[in-house]
Design an enzyme around this catalytic site. Sequence first.
Site, PDB file in Angstrom:
ATOM      1  N   ASP A  41      47.828  15.455  23.188  1.00 33.86           N
ATOM      2  CA  ASP A  41      48.262  15.466  21.788  1.00 33.86           C
ATOM      3  C   ASP A  41      47.234  16.109  20.865  1.00 33.86           C
ATOM      4  OD1 ASP A  41      50.742  14.352  22.174  1.00 33.86           O
ATOM      5  OD2 ASP A  41      50.185  12.327  21.550  1.00 33.86           O
ATOM      6  N   ARG A  52      52.359  17.230  14.501  1.00 33.80           N
ATOM      7  CA  ARG A  52      50.989  17.524  14.933  1.00 33.80           C
ATOM      8  C   ARG A  52      50.579  18.952  14.577  1.00 33.80           C
ATOM      9  NH1 ARG A  52      49.360  13.035  16.440  1.00 33.80           N
ATOM     10  NH2 ARG A  52      50.592  11.600  17.716  1.00 33.80           N
TER      11      ARG A  52
END
Length: 432
Positions: free
Chosen positions: A321, A394
Site C-alpha cells: 500500500d 492512495r
Amino acid sequence: MPADPLTIKPLDRPPDTTVVLPGSKSITNRVLVTAALARGTTRLSSALFADDTLAMIDGLGVMGVNCVPDSADGSIVVEGCGAEFADSAASGEALVDARRSGTTSRFLMPVAALRNAPTVIDGDHQLRGRPMDHQIDALRDLGASVQELGHPGRLPVRLAGPITGRSCSIEGSASSQFASGLLLAGGVTGLSLRLAADPVSWPYLEMTLAVMRAFGAQVDVAEAQSSVEGRVLTVGGGYASPGTYNVEPDASAASYFLAAAAITGGRVRIERLGSSSIQGDVAFADVLAQMGAEVTIDDNSIEVSGGELRGVDIDLRDISDTAPTLAVVAAFASGVTTVSGIGFVRHKESDRVGGPVNELRRCGIDAEETADGFVVRPEDLPIGAAFETYQDHRMAMAFALIGLVVEGVSICDPGCVAKTFPGYFGALEQLR
C-alpha cells in the site's frame, strides 16, 4: 461529478510537529467482523470513520448485527451475535453494498456463508472490476453456494451457507484480503487454510490473526517446509468479546506524513504507533531510513527527520500500500529507485504500478513500469502538475505530498480520500 482540483500550497518552512492520525482502517474492519461473530458486546475506541468502515458497519447491519457508531468520541459498540449469527435476520435475503471497500466485500463473503439465509454482496463499478475468483473458488470448496450474478469471478454474488468443509487452499499470490476473510469466518467453524505459495502482504495476515487472538480464537501457524508447500493456518474455537478494543492509528496513513518529513527536510512524530504495532506498514519508516532519513522508532512512537535522500532497490511485497508514497519520495532522492514484488497491486482500486509511473512522468520525472514494479530515475525536482488520482485514495494522498515542496500542484478528484481518510487534506495542515 468530481470536485474541482484541489490546489496544494508549498510549506513556508519544513515541518516540526507531532501529527494526530485516525484509527487504522485495516484493524477497524477486522475488529468489526470479529466482534460481530463474538459472544458479548465490544466497544471499539479510536476507530476509523470513513467510507470503508461505514460500508462494513452497514453490511453487518443488514445481516442482523447491531453496530452503534459514535463519531463524536470515535467509538463503535458492536453487539456480538455469537452462535446465533447463523440465524440472524433469517427472514429473508440480505443485500450488502460494499461500495468501494475491498475489505468489506472480501471479509463478508465468507461471513455471509455462515448464515442460514442468502446474502447478495455487491459494490460500485470500481469494486465490481476487482477480482474475487480466488475466494469464490475457496468458498465453493468449503461447501458454500456461490452464484455469480454478473461477470465470472466478479461481484455481485449471491452466497448461501452452511460452510461444511474444514480445509481449503488459496494462492499465496492472491490478495491477502481473501485469506483474511476465510480466517475470520473460520474462527467460528474451524478451518485449516493452506497458502499454496509464499503469500503476498503476509503482515496483513499476521494482523488478522492478532485480532482473532485478542477475541480468544485458537490460532496455529505451521511454517512452510518449502516455498512450494506454503504455510498452513489453523483457526477455530469461536470468539468472546474482550470488552474494549483500542484501535491503533493507521500505519498506512502515517506513511504520508513520515514521507512528508523526508522530502521537506522536516521532522514529524507519530504517537501510539511504533515497534509494538500489529500493522506491517510501520516498516515504511525503515524504508525511509534506508533512503537516508533519520528514523527513531520505539514501542509507541515513530519519528522521521529529513536527510540526504538516495535511491534504493527494494521489494515492497509486504507493504504494497505504500508503493505510491515511495514513488513520490523517490522523485526527491538522488539516484535510481527500483521497486519490485508488487505486480499484484495492478488490481487494487487502480493500477498502482502504472498510475504512479504516469503521474511521475506528468511532473517531469523519468519513470517506467516493470513486470512487478517500477523504476524511478530523477534528474531534477518534480515540476508542478494537476495529478490524476484514478478514483484511488492512495494516489491522491501520495501525490499531494509533491505540492508541499513544489509550486503549481493540484489534485484531481480530491474527495476520493474519503474511502479511508476523509480528513486527510485538513490533517496535512498540521504540517504548517
